[in-house]
Design a protein around this motif. Structure first.
Motif, PDB file in Angstrom:
ATOM      1  N   LEU A 242      40.255  36.645  27.392  1.00  0.00           N
ATOM      2  CA  LEU A 242      40.607  35.808  28.540  1.00  0.00           C
ATOM      3  C   LEU A 242      41.200  34.478  28.090  1.00  0.00           C
ATOM      4  O   LEU A 242      42.233  34.037  28.618  1.00  0.00           O
ATOM      5  N   ASP A 243      40.558  33.841  27.118  1.00  0.00           N
ATOM      6  CA  ASP A 243      41.074  32.560  26.629  1.00  0.00           C
ATOM      7  C   ASP A 243      42.474  32.726  26.066  1.00  0.00           C
ATOM      8  O   ASP A 243      43.344  31.865  26.263  1.00  0.00           O
ATOM      9  N   HIS A 244      42.702  33.829  25.366  1.00  0.00           N
ATOM     10  CA  HIS A 244      44.026  34.079  24.776  1.00  0.00           C
ATOM     11  C   HIS A 244      45.088  34.248  25.858  1.00  0.00           C
ATOM     12  O   HIS A 244      46.170  33.641  25.784  1.00  0.00           O
ATOM     13  N   VAL A 245      44.808  35.069  26.875  1.00  0.00           N
ATOM     14  CA  VAL A 245      45.783  35.311  27.938  1.00  0.00           C
ATOM     15  C   VAL A 245      46.002  34.051  28.765  1.00  0.00           C
ATOM     16  O   VAL A 245      47.140  33.710  29.126  1.00  0.00           O
ATOM     17  N   LEU A 246      44.925  33.345  29.063  1.00  0.00           N
ATOM     18  CA  LEU A 246      45.033  32.134  29.876  1.00  0.00           C
ATOM     19  C   LEU A 246      45.883  31.075  29.167  1.00  0.00           C
ATOM     20  O   LEU A 246      46.733  30.426  29.795  1.00  0.00           O
ATOM     21  N   ALA A 247      45.666  30.923  27.876  1.00  0.00           N
ATOM     22  CA  ALA A 247      46.471  29.959  27.114  1.00  0.00           C
ATOM     23  C   ALA A 247      47.947  30.353  27.118  1.00  0.00           C
ATOM     24  O   ALA A 247      48.833  29.490  27.216  1.00  0.00           O
ATOM     25  N   PHE A 256      50.144  31.641  38.358  1.00  0.00           N
ATOM     26  CA  PHE A 256      49.082  32.648  38.412  1.00  0.00           C
ATOM     27  C   PHE A 256      47.904  32.096  39.202  1.00  0.00           C
ATOM     28  O   PHE A 256      47.813  30.883  39.477  1.00  0.00           O
ATOM     29  N   SER A 257      47.018  33.010  39.557  1.00  0.00           N
ATOM     30  CA  SER A 257      45.776  32.655  40.238  1.00  0.00           C
ATOM     31  C   SER A 257      44.612  33.037  39.348  1.00  0.00           C
ATOM     32  O   SER A 257      44.660  34.057  38.651  1.00  0.00           O
ATOM     33  N   LEU A 258      43.557  32.230  39.388  1.00  0.00           N
ATOM     34  CA  LEU A 258      42.353  32.497  38.603  1.00  0.00           C
ATOM     35  C   LEU A 258      41.180  32.648  39.555  1.00  0.00           C
ATOM     36  O   LEU A 258      40.832  31.697  40.283  1.00  0.00           O
ATOM     37  N   MET A 259      40.590  33.842  39.595  1.00  0.00           N
ATOM     38  CA  MET A 259      39.453  34.129  40.470  1.00  0.00           C
ATOM     39  C   MET A 259      38.201  34.327  39.618  1.00  0.00           C
ATOM     40  O   MET A 259      38.195  35.122  38.687  1.00  0.00           O
ATOM     41  N   HIS A 260      37.154  33.584  39.965  1.00  0.00           N
ATOM     42  CA  HIS A 260      35.857  33.717  39.297  1.00  0.00           C
ATOM     43  C   HIS A 260      34.936  34.493  40.229  1.00  0.00           C
ATOM     44  O   HIS A 260      34.753  34.099  41.392  1.00  0.00           O
ATOM     45  N   LEU A 261      34.372  35.591  39.746  1.00  0.00           N
ATOM     46  CA  LEU A 261      33.544  36.469  40.581  1.00  0.00           C
ATOM     47  C   LEU A 261      32.162  36.608  39.950  1.00  0.00           C
ATOM     48  O   LEU A 261      32.043  36.849  38.748  1.00  0.00           O
ATOM     49  N   ILE A 302      32.940  37.866  31.454  1.00  0.00           N
ATOM     50  CA  ILE A 302      32.684  36.698  30.602  1.00  0.00           C
ATOM     51  C   ILE A 302      31.195  36.394  30.481  1.00  0.00           C
ATOM     52  O   ILE A 302      30.813  35.486  29.735  1.00  0.00           O
ATOM     53  N   GLY A 303      30.370  37.140  31.182  1.00  0.00           N
ATOM     54  CA  GLY A 303      28.921  36.934  31.103  1.00  0.00           C
ATOM     55  C   GLY A 303      28.206  38.162  31.606  1.00  0.00           C
ATOM     56  O   GLY A 303      28.824  39.220  31.812  1.00  0.00           O
ATOM     57  N   GLY A 304      26.885  38.058  31.840  1.00  0.00           N
ATOM     58  CA  GLY A 304      26.106  39.213  32.281  1.00  0.00           C
ATOM     59  C   GLY A 304      26.671  39.875  33.512  1.00  0.00           C
ATOM     60  O   GLY A 304      27.021  41.059  33.506  1.00  0.00           O
ATOM     61  N   ASP A 305      26.785  39.107  34.619  1.00  0.00           N
ATOM     62  CA  ASP A 305      27.355  39.668  35.851  1.00  0.00           C
ATOM     63  C   ASP A 305      28.475  38.782  36.376  1.00  0.00           C
ATOM     64  O   ASP A 305      28.723  38.714  37.577  1.00  0.00           O
ATOM     65  N   GLU A 306      29.181  38.117  35.452  1.00  0.00           N
ATOM     66  CA  GLU A 306      30.281  37.227  35.817  1.00  0.00           C
ATOM     67  C   GLU A 306      31.603  37.808  35.318  1.00  0.00           C
ATOM     68  O   GLU A 306      31.693  38.305  34.192  1.00  0.00           O
ATOM     69  N   PHE A 307      32.612  37.669  36.165  1.00  0.00           N
ATOM     70  CA  PHE A 307      33.936  38.210  35.846  1.00  0.00           C
ATOM     71  C   PHE A 307      34.998  37.182  36.219  1.00  0.00           C
ATOM     72  O   PHE A 307      34.804  36.376  37.139  1.00  0.00           O
ATOM     73  N   VAL A 308      36.122  37.222  35.519  1.00  0.00           N
ATOM     74  CA  VAL A 308      37.281  36.400  35.853  1.00  0.00           C
ATOM     75  C   VAL A 308      38.484  37.316  35.982  1.00  0.00           C
ATOM     76  O   VAL A 308      38.715  38.184  35.121  1.00  0.00           O
ATOM     77  N   LEU A 309      39.259  37.112  37.042  1.00  0.00           N
ATOM     78  CA  LEU A 309      40.467  37.888  37.288  1.00  0.00           C
ATOM     79  C   LEU A 309      41.659  36.942  37.276  1.00  0.00           C
ATOM     80  O   LEU A 309      41.625  35.896  37.970  1.00  0.00           O
ATOM     81  N   LEU A 310      42.687  37.279  36.509  1.00  0.00           N
ATOM     82  CA  LEU A 310      43.933  36.514  36.472  1.00  0.00           C
ATOM     83  C   LEU A 310      45.020  37.342  37.133  1.00  0.00           C
ATOM     84  O   LEU A 310      45.340  38.446  36.679  1.00  0.00           O
ATOM     85  N   ARG A 343      22.008  48.059  45.608  1.00  0.00           N
ATOM     86  CA  ARG A 343      22.862  47.317  46.531  1.00  0.00           C
ATOM     87  C   ARG A 343      23.180  45.954  45.938  1.00  0.00           C
ATOM     88  O   ARG A 343      22.287  45.236  45.491  1.00  0.00           O
ATOM     89  N   ILE A 344      24.461  45.641  45.950  1.00  0.00           N
ATOM     90  CA  ILE A 344      24.912  44.344  45.456  1.00  0.00           C
ATOM     91  C   ILE A 344      25.984  43.802  46.384  1.00  0.00           C
ATOM     92  O   ILE A 344      26.441  44.501  47.307  1.00  0.00           O
ATOM     93  N   SER A 345      26.391  42.570  46.144  1.00  0.00           N
ATOM     94  CA  SER A 345      27.532  41.953  46.799  1.00  0.00           C
ATOM     95  C   SER A 345      28.166  41.035  45.775  1.00  0.00           C
ATOM     96  O   SER A 345      27.868  41.123  44.572  1.00  0.00           O
ATOM     97  N   CYS A 346      29.043  40.158  46.195  1.00  0.00           N
ATOM     98  CA  CYS A 346      29.639  39.218  45.240  1.00  0.00           C
ATOM     99  C   CYS A 346      30.099  37.965  45.941  1.00  0.00           C
ATOM    100  O   CYS A 346      30.398  37.976  47.143  1.00  0.00           O
ATOM    101  N   SER A 347      30.148  36.895  45.177  1.00  0.00           N
ATOM    102  CA  SER A 347      30.720  35.628  45.633  1.00  0.00           C
ATOM    103  C   SER A 347      31.912  35.327  44.737  1.00  0.00           C
ATOM    104  O   SER A 347      31.871  35.570  43.519  1.00  0.00           O
ATOM    105  N   MET A 348      32.987  34.796  45.324  1.00  0.00           N
ATOM    106  CA  MET A 348      34.228  34.574  44.587  1.00  0.00           C
ATOM    107  C   MET A 348      34.787  33.194  44.847  1.00  0.00           C
ATOM    108  O   MET A 348      34.636  32.648  45.960  1.00  0.00           O
ATOM    109  N   GLY A 349      35.419  32.633  43.825  1.00  0.00           N
ATOM    110  CA  GLY A 349      36.116  31.360  43.968  1.00  0.00           C
ATOM    111  C   GLY A 349      37.428  31.410  43.225  1.00  0.00           C
ATOM    112  O   GLY A 349      37.502  31.925  42.101  1.00  0.00           O
ATOM    113  N   THR A 350      38.510  30.898  43.831  1.00  0.00           N
ATOM    114  CA  THR A 350      39.856  31.012  43.254  1.00  0.00           C
ATOM    115  C   THR A 350      40.544  29.656  43.238  1.00  0.00           C
ATOM    116  O   THR A 350      40.402  28.858  44.165  1.00  0.00           O
ATOM    117  N   THR A 351      41.291  29.439  42.156  1.00  0.00           N
ATOM    118  CA  THR A 351      42.163  28.277  42.067  1.00  0.00           C
ATOM    119  C   THR A 351      43.550  28.746  41.662  1.00  0.00           C
ATOM    120  O   THR A 351      43.703  29.791  41.004  1.00  0.00           O
TER     121      THR A 351
END
Length: 391
Positions: A242-247, A256-261, A302-310, A343-351
């Protein structure tokens, strides 16, 4: 072992030496006497009468006839010429250069074109070139370039003198071997060509081994790099990737858009059904995110149950809202693992990169994270855009 001329002469009987000297004189002076007998290739004046540049030197004394089988073994690339300049016998390797047409019976100068020396148009001129390196090539295709040397033979009882011509490919040996499918058995055992063939074969094997090793090393390097940039559980990109692609996106100025889920209620899955169920759910989530993104987009865990989408070249808010809504709807569907319902759900934030004069990776990740927690504080199971502070 070769003999020097004094040793060689001493080894010959006096009569044979006299015969050799007489034969050399006969070659130089018999043009007029043989004109009637050799109508196909009469020597020109000045060459056969000894007044022209006849070059039968010390290394080119006429030779007594040799058994044909011995010549075939000692010099497989040879031709025996008769007094008229026609081929009377072709060595086995020489014949392979024209396997469909017997060389025996053909005129030497009609088979070959000499480039050095040039003024060779008769058998007498050929004999005058005895002991000199000949540069020649076959007249018909393939017009292989060859090197040769001619040695005159002792005249027969009628005073007719032929010659033996031995050939080599010189530096064109590789082309010759490939063109005529030759192998080590086509050359004399003591021919340096044999050693060259062994060296070439050894070099080829070494190069092939080196190429195979390089391919294996390259494959191992690619696999190691792939592993270094891949999350082993889900097969998604990891934080390093992720760091490589983002850079790269920031460096090249792409929008681009960056979504943290972040998954909601995932801890309850682990606590209630075990880590095997949790791993299964994470793999299920990874497949869903890949389904809902494009091939050129980047999905990273990027973590246990954390994801980033570009989302490459995508900053349209309405389109991102559609993607977020689809992801939320699919992730909230129950997942069954070994009879247990998870059963799960998710919260998302985008910049958006377009919201910054000069985007920075750390700032965009922090802003998307802030938007993510805004979604969680609003009740979870939703998506929010980063709102820049006023001013």
């Amino acid at each position: 072992m070769s003999l020097s001329r004094p040793d060689r002469d001493a080894a010959l009987s006096p009569g044979l030496c006299q015969s050799a000297e007489g034969a050399a004189g006969a070659v130089r002076g018999r043009a007029d006497a043989e004109a009637a007998d050799l109508p196909r290739d009469a020597p020109s004046a000045g060459i056969a009468d000894g007044t022209g540049p006849v070059l039968i030197g010390q290394a080119a004394h006429p030779l007594p006839p040799m058994p044909q089988g011995a010549l075939d073994i000692l010099a497989p690339m040879h031709l025996v010429l008769d007094a008229t300049g026609h081929v009377s016998h072709a060595g086995p390797t020489m014949q392979k250069l024209r396997p469909d047409v017997p060389m025996a019976g053909q005129r030497f100068l009609e088979l070959f074109e000499l480039s050095r020396p040039r003024a060779v148009d008769s058998m007498a001129a050929l004999l005058a070139s005895a002991g000199i390196k000949l540069h020649l090539r076959l007249r018909d295709a393939p017009r292989t370039a060859l090197k040769a040397v001619l040695a005159p033979l002792l005249p027969d009882e009628a005073g007719r003198a032929g010659a033996v011509v031995t050939f080599s490919f010189g530096i064109s040996i590789l082309d010759g071997i490939q063109t005529y499918t030759l192998h080590s058995g086509d050359f004399a055992p003591t021919d340096l060509t044999i050693e060259m063939l062994y060296l070439i074969e050894a070099k080829t094997l070494a190069m092939e081994a080196s190429r195979t090793l390089n391919l294996r090393l390259q494959g191992a390097k690619i696999a190691a790099e792939e592993q270094a940039f891949t999350d082993t559980l889900t097969g998604l990109k990891n934080r390093r990737a992720l760091d490589h692609v983002l850079a790269r996106l920031i460096r090249t100025g792409q929008d681009f858009s960056l979504m943290h889920l972040d998954l909601d209620w995932f801890k309850q899955v682990n606590d209630g059904h075990g880590h095997a169920a949790g791993d299964y759910v994470l793999q299920h989530v990874a497949r869903l995110m890949l389904d809902e993104t494009r091939a050129g987009d980047t999905v990273a865990r990027i973590g246990g149950d954390e994801f980033v989408l570009l989302f490459h070249n995508l900053t349209k808010r309405s389109r991102i809202e559609e993607i977020a809504a689809r992801l939320l709807a699919r992730l909230e569907q129950p997942v069954t693992f070994e009879g247990a319902v998870c059963r799960i759900s998710c919260s998302m934030g985008t910049t958006l990169s377009s919201a910054y004069d000069a985007p920075r990776a750390d700032q965009m990740l922090a802003d998307a994270d802030a938007a993510l927690y805004a979604s969680k504080h609003s009740g979870r199971g939703r998506h929010s855009f980063h709102v820049p502070p006023p001013g």
